[in-house]
Motif scaffolding. Structure first.
Motif, PDB file in Angstrom:
ATOM      1  N   VAL A  45      77.581  73.774  55.355  1.00  0.00           N
ATOM      2  CA  VAL A  45      76.570  73.200  54.459  1.00  0.00           C
ATOM      3  C   VAL A  45      77.175  72.752  53.136  1.00  0.00           C
ATOM      4  N   THR A  46      78.026  73.599  52.549  1.00  0.00           N
ATOM      5  CA  THR A  46      78.646  73.235  51.277  1.00  0.00           C
ATOM      6  C   THR A  46      79.453  71.961  51.423  1.00  0.00           C
ATOM      7  N   GLN A  47      80.241  71.869  52.476  1.00  0.00           N
ATOM      8  CA  GLN A  47      81.072  70.683  52.678  1.00  0.00           C
ATOM      9  C   GLN A  47      80.217  69.429  52.869  1.00  0.00           C
ATOM     10  N   ARG A  48      79.097  69.565  53.566  1.00  0.00           N
ATOM     11  CA  ARG A  48      78.204  68.430  53.762  1.00  0.00           C
ATOM     12  C   ARG A  48      77.544  68.016  52.448  1.00  0.00           C
ATOM     13  N   GLU A  49      77.103  68.996  51.666  1.00  0.00           N
ATOM     14  CA  GLU A  49      76.456  68.673  50.397  1.00  0.00           C
ATOM     15  C   GLU A  49      77.437  68.006  49.431  1.00  0.00           C
ATOM     16  N   VAL A  50      78.659  68.512  49.375  1.00  0.00           N
ATOM     17  CA  VAL A  50      79.655  67.931  48.473  1.00  0.00           C
ATOM     18  C   VAL A  50      80.037  66.527  48.943  1.00  0.00           C
ATOM     19  N   THR A  51      80.096  66.331  50.261  1.00  0.00           N
ATOM     20  CA  THR A  51      80.373  64.993  50.796  1.00  0.00           C
ATOM     21  C   THR A  51      79.283  64.009  50.383  1.00  0.00           C
ATOM     22  N   LEU A  52      78.031  64.429  50.495  1.00  0.00           N
ATOM     23  CA  LEU A  52      76.917  63.586  50.062  1.00  0.00           C
ATOM     24  C   LEU A  52      77.014  63.260  48.570  1.00  0.00           C
ATOM     25  N   ALA A  53      77.365  64.276  47.772  1.00  0.00           N
ATOM     26  CA  ALA A  53      77.478  64.065  46.325  1.00  0.00           C
ATOM     27  C   ALA A  53      78.609  63.091  46.001  1.00  0.00           C
ATOM     28  N   ALA A  54      79.730  63.205  46.713  1.00  0.00           N
ATOM     29  CA  ALA A  54      80.864  62.296  46.479  1.00  0.00           C
ATOM     30  C   ALA A  54      80.469  60.861  46.796  1.00  0.00           C
ATOM     31  N   ALA A  55      79.749  60.667  47.902  1.00  0.00           N
ATOM     32  CA  ALA A  55      79.308  59.322  48.284  1.00  0.00           C
ATOM     33  C   ALA A  55      78.319  58.760  47.270  1.00  0.00           C
ATOM     34  N   LYS A  56      77.423  59.607  46.777  1.00  0.00           N
ATOM     35  CA  LYS A  56      76.454  59.163  45.763  1.00  0.00           C
ATOM     36  C   LYS A  56      77.173  58.729  44.490  1.00  0.00           C
ATOM     37  N   ASP A  57      78.179  59.520  44.073  1.00  0.00           N
ATOM     38  CA  ASP A  57      78.935  59.185  42.864  1.00  0.00           C
ATOM     39  C   ASP A  57      79.717  57.884  43.038  1.00  0.00           C
ATOM     40  N   ALA A  58      80.029  57.552  44.308  1.00  0.00           N
ATOM     41  CA  ALA A  58      80.753  56.309  44.579  1.00  0.00           C
ATOM     42  C   ALA A  58      79.829  55.104  44.637  1.00  0.00           C
ATOM     43  N   GLY A  59      78.531  55.333  44.502  1.00  0.00           N
ATOM     44  CA  GLY A  59      77.569  54.235  44.499  1.00  0.00           C
ATOM     45  C   GLY A  59      76.887  53.997  45.826  1.00  0.00           C
ATOM     46  N   PHE A  60      76.970  54.969  46.740  1.00  0.00           N
ATOM     47  CA  PHE A  60      76.361  54.823  48.061  1.00  0.00           C
ATOM     48  C   PHE A  60      75.068  55.628  48.176  1.00  0.00           C
ATOM     49  N   LYS A 106      85.040  41.883  51.888  1.00  0.00           N
ATOM     50  CA  LYS A 106      85.022  41.296  53.228  1.00  0.00           C
ATOM     51  C   LYS A 106      83.656  40.710  53.581  1.00  0.00           C
ATOM     52  N   LEU A 107      82.587  41.378  53.130  1.00  0.00           N
ATOM     53  CA  LEU A 107      81.238  40.927  53.468  1.00  0.00           C
ATOM     54  C   LEU A 107      80.665  39.969  52.434  1.00  0.00           C
ATOM     55  N   ASN A 108      81.362  39.871  51.309  1.00  0.00           N
ATOM     56  CA  ASN A 108      80.940  38.959  50.229  1.00  0.00           C
ATOM     57  C   ASN A 108      79.531  39.277  49.736  1.00  0.00           C
ATOM     58  N   GLN A 109      79.238  40.556  49.616  1.00  0.00           N
ATOM     59  CA  GLN A 109      77.943  40.979  49.081  1.00  0.00           C
ATOM     60  C   GLN A 109      78.036  42.443  48.658  1.00  0.00           C
ATOM     61  N   ILE A 110      77.063  42.868  47.863  1.00  0.00           N
ATOM     62  CA  ILE A 110      77.000  44.256  47.428  1.00  0.00           C
ATOM     63  C   ILE A 110      76.663  45.139  48.628  1.00  0.00           C
ATOM     64  N   VAL A 111      77.356  46.269  48.742  1.00  0.00           N
ATOM     65  CA  VAL A 111      77.101  47.226  49.824  1.00  0.00           C
ATOM     66  C   VAL A 111      76.789  48.579  49.192  1.00  0.00           C
ATOM     67  N   ASN A 112      75.581  49.057  49.420  1.00  0.00           N
ATOM     68  CA  ASN A 112      75.157  50.318  48.820  1.00  0.00           C
ATOM     69  C   ASN A 112      74.773  51.391  49.836  1.00  0.00           C
ATOM     70  N   LYS A 113      74.536  50.970  51.087  1.00  0.00           N
ATOM     71  CA  LYS A 113      74.040  51.928  52.081  1.00  0.00           C
ATOM     72  C   LYS A 113      75.096  52.174  53.147  1.00  0.00           C
ATOM     73  N   VAL A 114      75.178  53.432  53.569  1.00  0.00           N
ATOM     74  CA  VAL A 114      76.265  53.810  54.471  1.00  0.00           C
ATOM     75  C   VAL A 114      75.831  54.932  55.397  1.00  0.00           C
ATOM     76  N   VAL A 115      76.416  54.951  56.586  1.00  0.00           N
ATOM     77  CA  VAL A 115      76.420  56.133  57.443  1.00  0.00           C
ATOM     78  C   VAL A 115      77.819  56.713  57.329  1.00  0.00           C
ATOM     79  N   LYS A 116      77.908  57.941  56.918  1.00  0.00           N
ATOM     80  CA  LYS A 116      79.192  58.592  56.656  1.00  0.00           C
ATOM     81  C   LYS A 116      79.432  59.655  57.714  1.00  0.00           C
ATOM     82  N   THR A 117      80.626  59.692  58.276  1.00  0.00           N
ATOM     83  CA  THR A 117      80.934  60.689  59.303  1.00  0.00           C
ATOM     84  C   THR A 117      81.554  61.940  58.681  1.00  0.00           C
ATOM     85  N   VAL A 118      81.315  63.072  59.348  1.00  0.00           N
ATOM     86  CA  VAL A 118      81.898  64.352  58.943  1.00  0.00           C
ATOM     87  C   VAL A 118      82.270  65.121  60.201  1.00  0.00           C
TER      88      VAL A 118
END
Length: 619
Positions: A153-168, A135-147
């Motif tokens: 803490v565990t859920q937040r850390e795993v969420t961060l890890a999932a986003a990192k693995d997705a390229g964010f 949609k933006l026609n460009q690479i998107v690497n940075k995000v604000v993710k809601t929780v």
């Protein structure tokens, strides 16, 4: 070009992407043109991955390969109460994996594949990343993710890890009700000191937040919630009802058939949506029950509301607890903002309005999109891209429950108090009790009771191999820090040996739900007198143990020969460790006996480094 920063709401039921550019918020549609994408993954038996609405449709072919509710599984242990009580609703297989975290199993190309909830969330986020870039026609690497606000803490850390693995790169984890409030404040002119309450009932989680508008900030006064309560639980109520009708009238058990589970869940979700606007929903079941090619079951709104009444009431109880804890009256709440798809239920709106005395509720934000929109606004505030210039409005979050450690006598010593603004930090200085202590260890707890055993155990921090030192001469500085993403880090630094140990504390739910944990707030109020008694008891106990340890250290150092005194001190010290508050009278008698037998000797021989007497009065 500076990177565009987007906002993502990875929901239990649906996910949404948003971006703020050139002065407006824009929802980024998926490849089908839909503004939200079902958080659903299907793994076709022959291989590949399908995401979203089409995945839900295809999963009817092989229900055990259709995975959903990853968000509710992420960061939990397999023996977590929620997972165990909901296993019967899932058509796919969940088992215990590494470190007791759940894994989902399915077959592709005749091979058993296992995926963790984190890996599944990564797959969804990768797909959302593709949509945004298209949609933006460009690479998107940075995000604000809601929780959810009550993600641990565990859920937040795993969420961060999932986003990192997705390229964010995640610039911030933003609490969902805070994001909804940010979207509301962006679209509405709100006066200074305006107090609002966000009631956020989504597909899998429930949050309440009370917020106050200040000139350049929005302060989160108090939060409460339950990450095991949402629209999926309403689906389960309907599922149980339909399954019971099939069992009773047609002698068919739908709960043991994966195909039936998947098909019925789809029907239940449709019925739930219908009952938001209609007084009854018709559920048609074709070709599922032997000898009954077509079954029609009518579910009225009244029956649905009766079946779901405990869940509805639970949200009101949580809302009430939040107001009580914040010490803000109902009358002071100027706006009640509804967020989350489940707030479309008429009964929910009626109960919330009635709680506030018939108050008109605010439906101005889009229940399915406002969290993503708030994330996009926060993203713009963190972006340096000129297209995302925006007036800064700082969001101030708070610590949901007090955090601390267990001290001698099982006393809870609070380091960071409940409702402290995040980021937050605190510290405490330990001193060694006796010369033999060459290690430091303390438990870390969350809760409001003075006895650590009545709070929630989070983990342990230990340092070994310390140098011997006289009692009270070795210092260990213990610090706790919560960063802007709500991740708790504990550190112990021992000065004499220059040793440092740092751990990220993982929350373990154990056998309690979050709602039960938060009920400890009410328990703390109800047991105030008991806690005060415990505090007085433990102060005297701590004093006597430290006094006797240091008395004996001086005694041996000076090579004294009062053998009966030494035996008394050693026996009393050992007895004190296991003494409970019910033995208060015995403790007081020991205190008097120690004064009689030890004080004169300590004064005569000039004993050093003895502790000060307790400040509480000992009768």
């Amino acid at each position: 070009m500076d990177d565009i920063v987007i906002g993502i709401d990875l929901g239990t039921t649906n996910s949404c992407i948003s971006v703020y550019t050139r002065g407006r918020i824009r929802i980024l549609e998926n490849e089908r043109g839909a503004r939200v994408t079902p958080s659903f993954i299907y793994f076709p038996p022959e291989g590949g991955i399908v995401i979203g609405e089409y995945a839900k449709t295809m999963s009817l072919q092989k229900p055990e390969n259709g995975i959903f509710e990853m968000k509710r599984l992420i960061g939990r242990q397999f023996d977590d109460t929620y997972i165990q009580k909901t296993l019967e609703y899932f058509p796919f297989v969940i088992t215990s994996g590494v470190s007791n975290f759940p894994v989902i199993s399915f077959k592709q190309n005749n091979t058993t594949i296992q995926k963790t909830p984190q890996e599944l969330c990564t797959i969804i986020l990768q797909e959302l990343k593709k949509y945004a870039e298209a949609k933006l026609n460009q690479i998107v690497n940075k995000v604000v993710k809601t929780v959810p606000a009550y993600f641990n803490v565990t859920q937040r850390e795993v969420t961060l890890a999932a986003a990192k693995d997705a390229g964010f790169t995640v610039l911030k984890l933003l609490n969902e009700p805070t994001a909804a409030a940010l979207a509301y404040y962006f679209d509405n002119d709100v006066t200074e000191n305006h107090i609002s309450l966000v009631y956020d009932l989504g597909g899998g989680t429930f949050d309440v937040a009370i917020l106050k508008k200040k000139p350049d900030t929005v302060e989160v006064i108090c939060v409460d919630g339950d990450s095991q309560l949402g629209g999926q639980d309403l689906d389960n109520c309907i599922f149980d009802y339909i399954a019971e009708v099939l069992r009773k009238d047609y002698h068919y058990n739908a709960k043991i058939d994966p195909d039936a589970k998947r098909r019925l869940r789809n029907k239940c979700e449709e019925a739930k949506k219908d009952l938001s606007s209609a007084n009854e929903a018709v559920i048609t079941i074709n070709g599922m029950v032997p000898n009954h090619p077509r079954i029609i079951i009518t579910l009225t709104r009244a029956v649905f509301e009766e079946k779901a009444s405990k869940l509805f009431k639970k949200t009101i109880d949580i809302l009430h607890n939040c107001l009580v804890e914040s010490k803000i009256s109902k009358q002071s709440i100027q706006e009640v903002i509804l967020c989350g798809g489940s707030t479309r239920k008429p009964k929910i709106q009626e109960m919330v309005s009635d709680y506030f005395g018939g108050k008109q509720l605010n439906n101005s934000v889009h229940p399915d999109e406002c969290v993503a929109e708030g994330a996009a606004l926060q993203a713009a505030m963190l972006s340096i891209n000129k297209k995302q210039d925006i007036e800064l409005l700082e969001m101030v979050d708070v610590v949901p429950l007090s955090l601390g450690f267990g001290r001698l006598g099982r006393e809870m010593v609070v380091i960071i108090r409940r409702s402290t603004k995040i980021p937050a930090a605190g510290s405490h200085i330990f001193v060694n009790r006796d010369e033999s202590h060459t290690s430091f260890s303390t438990g870390i707890y969350e809760g409001e009771r003075t006895d650590v055993r009545k709070n929630r155990y989070l983990g342990k921090l230990s340092i070994d191999g310390l140098l011997p030192a006289p009692p009270g001469q070795r210092l260990v500085i213990f610090t706790m820090n919560i960063d802007s993403n709500g991740i708790l880090t504990a550190k112990a630094e021992e000065k004499l040996s220059n040793k440092v140990k740092e751990v990220k504390v993982n929350y373990t739910r154990g056998d309690k739900s979050e709602f039960e944990i938060k009920n400890s707030l009410l328990a703390a109020v109800e047991n105030q007198e008991t806690d005060e008694k415990f505090t007085k008891f433990v102060k005297i106990k701590q004093y006597l143990i430290l006094y006797l340890i240091r008395f004996l250290y001086n005694f041996d150092k000076k090579k004294l020969h009062y053998e009966s005194i030494k035996i008394f001190c050693e026996q009393t010290r050992n007895d004190l460790y296991d003494m409970e508050v019910e033995q208060e009278e015995r403790l007081k008698n020991l205190y008097k006996e120690v004064k009689v037998k030890c004080y004169a000797i300590a004064k005569k021989y000039k004993f050093e480094n003895l502790p000060n007497e307790p400040t509480c009065h000992v009768v």
